[in-house]
Scaffold this motif. Structure first.
Motif, mmCIF file in Angstrom:
data_model
loop_
_atom_site.group_PDB
_atom_site.id
_atom_site.type_symbol
_atom_site.label_atom_id
_atom_site.label_comp_id
_atom_site.label_asym_id
_atom_site.label_seq_id
_atom_site.Cartn_x
_atom_site.Cartn_y
_atom_site.Cartn_z
ATOM 1 N N CYS A 87 0.832 -1.215 0.000
ATOM 2 C CA CYS A 87 0.000 0.000 0.000
ATOM 3 C C CYS A 87 0.863 1.260 0.000
ATOM 4 O O CYS A 87 0.552 2.234 -0.706
ATOM 5 C CB CYS A 87 -0.938 0.005 1.204
ATOM 6 S SG CYS A 87 -2.278 -1.179 1.101
ATOM 7 N N LEU A 88 1.935 1.255 0.777
ATOM 8 C CA LEU A 88 2.824 2.409 0.823
ATOM 9 C C LEU A 88 3.426 2.686 -0.546
ATOM 10 O O LEU A 88 3.407 3.826 -1.024
ATOM 11 C CB LEU A 88 3.937 2.194 1.854
ATOM 12 C CG LEU A 88 4.976 3.306 1.953
ATOM 13 C CD1 LEU A 88 4.338 4.604 2.425
ATOM 14 C CD2 LEU A 88 6.112 2.890 2.867
ATOM 15 N N VAL A 89 3.942 1.657 -1.187
ATOM 16 C CA VAL A 89 4.542 1.834 -2.512
ATOM 17 C C VAL A 89 3.482 2.287 -3.510
ATOM 18 O O VAL A 89 3.717 3.183 -4.319
ATOM 19 C CB VAL A 89 5.241 0.544 -2.986
ATOM 20 C CG1 VAL A 89 5.722 0.677 -4.416
ATOM 21 C CG2 VAL A 89 6.418 0.208 -2.065
ATOM 22 N N ALA A 90 2.280 1.712 -3.432
ATOM 23 C CA ALA A 90 1.197 2.097 -4.341
ATOM 24 C C ALA A 90 0.839 3.571 -4.180
ATOM 25 O O ALA A 90 0.454 4.231 -5.157
ATOM 26 C CB ALA A 90 -0.033 1.227 -4.102
ATOM 27 N N SER A 91 1.003 4.097 -2.983
ATOM 28 C CA SER A 91 0.684 5.517 -2.750
ATOM 29 C C SER A 91 1.697 6.447 -3.412
ATOM 30 O O SER A 91 1.398 7.613 -3.659
ATOM 31 C CB SER A 91 0.620 5.806 -1.249
ATOM 32 O OG SER A 91 1.921 5.853 -0.679
ATOM 33 N N PHE A 169 5.638 -5.678 -6.618
ATOM 34 C CA PHE A 169 7.034 -6.118 -6.707
ATOM 35 C C PHE A 169 7.932 -5.310 -5.771
ATOM 36 O O PHE A 169 8.676 -5.874 -4.962
ATOM 37 C CB PHE A 169 7.545 -6.011 -8.150
ATOM 38 C CG PHE A 169 8.986 -6.398 -8.289
ATOM 39 C CD1 PHE A 169 9.369 -7.732 -8.248
ATOM 40 C CD2 PHE A 169 9.974 -5.421 -8.417
ATOM 41 C CE1 PHE A 169 10.709 -8.094 -8.342
ATOM 42 C CE2 PHE A 169 11.308 -5.770 -8.514
ATOM 43 C CZ PHE A 169 11.683 -7.114 -8.484
ATOM 44 N N ILE A 170 7.847 -3.991 -5.861
ATOM 45 C CA ILE A 170 8.696 -3.137 -5.015
ATOM 46 C C ILE A 170 8.330 -3.314 -3.547
ATOM 47 O O ILE A 170 9.204 -3.365 -2.674
ATOM 48 C CB ILE A 170 8.592 -1.661 -5.446
ATOM 49 C CG1 ILE A 170 9.128 -1.483 -6.874
ATOM 50 C CG2 ILE A 170 9.337 -0.747 -4.479
ATOM 51 C CD1 ILE A 170 8.808 -0.135 -7.503
ATOM 52 N N GLY A 171 7.029 -3.436 -3.253
ATOM 53 C CA GLY A 171 6.581 -3.642 -1.872
ATOM 54 C C GLY A 171 7.114 -4.934 -1.285
ATOM 55 O O GLY A 171 7.567 -4.968 -0.134
ATOM 56 N N VAL A 172 7.080 -6.020 -2.075
ATOM 57 C CA VAL A 172 7.593 -7.314 -1.600
ATOM 58 C C VAL A 172 9.100 -7.234 -1.359
ATOM 59 O O VAL A 172 9.610 -7.725 -0.343
ATOM 60 C CB VAL A 172 7.241 -8.453 -2.590
ATOM 61 C CG1 VAL A 172 8.016 -9.723 -2.273
ATOM 62 C CG2 VAL A 172 5.743 -8.722 -2.585
ATOM 63 N N VAL A 173 9.827 -6.595 -2.282
ATOM 64 C CA VAL A 173 11.283 -6.470 -2.119
ATOM 65 C C VAL A 173 11.610 -5.636 -0.875
ATOM 66 O O VAL A 173 12.458 -6.024 -0.060
ATOM 67 C CB VAL A 173 11.930 -5.855 -3.389
ATOM 68 C CG1 VAL A 173 13.386 -5.477 -3.131
ATOM 69 C CG2 VAL A 173 11.828 -6.823 -4.562
#
Length: 194
Positions: A87-91, A169-173
């Protein structure tokens, strides 16, 4: 503990100015301009964050346990943190489905982060910190909903589903790096040690 409480009040207070004193922000912009307001707001945010972090570090050394969470809550917290990171990355990316469906993914991320940490931490200082952030997230979300209904803000329009893929992808990493070493390096506690 006093420094932690002051830090929480000041940091979250700065981030609730628009909610509790909407006219203040406008008067500051009128006096100092948009750039002046942003500069002052940024400086206040950084200084109060430093005070909050320092106060939390000090309080952790002297406060005891309010409750002892069961071991399984740490596993739930780690899973919730994956959702919070996505959610943070999506924001921070142009809007995909995650951003448009959650409406305010950064606020949701903070609420999930706070809840996850409340589940896994029973120290008085931790409970105070994370409960305050969870309450802040709820208050802010209610305020954003009201402002949206009043037409003061509009939600970001959907751009492309590819940003959901990037966000996941970025959130998981980022989550994996935090779990692996960053949390221990920055906070001094490994989330994997239960």
């Amino acid at each position: 503990m006093k420094l932690l409480i002051i830090g929480i009040i000041l940091f979250l207070g700065v981030h609730l100015v628009r909610v509790v004193a909407p006219g203040f922000r406008q008067s500051m912009i009128a006096s100092f301009g948009e750039r002046g307001w942003r500069a002052g707001y940024s400086i206040a945010s950084i200084l109060t964050l430093i005070l909050l972090i320092y106060g939390f570090g000090q309080a952790r050394q002297v406060t005891g346990m309010l409750y002892n969470p069961p071991v399984w809550t740490a596993h739930i917290a780690i899973t919730l943190m994956l959702i919070a990171m996505i959610c943070l990355v999506a924001s921070l990316l142009p809007a995909g489905h995650i951003a448009t469906k959650t409406k305010h993914p950064m606020v949701l991320s903070v609420k999930i982060w706070a809840l996850a940490h409340l589940l896994a931490n029973g120290e008085t200082s931790s409970v105070l910190l994370f409960a305050a952030f969870l309450a802040w997230g709820v208050i802010l979300r209610i305020s954003l909903k009201r402002r949206e209904r009043a037409g003061e803000i509009t939600l970001r329009p959907f751009v492309s589903a590819k940003y959901d893929l990037y966000g996941v992808f970025i959130g998981v990493v980022a989550w994996a790096l935090i779990i692996w070493k960053l949390h221990e390096w920055l906070i001094g506690v490994s989330p994997l040690v239960v």
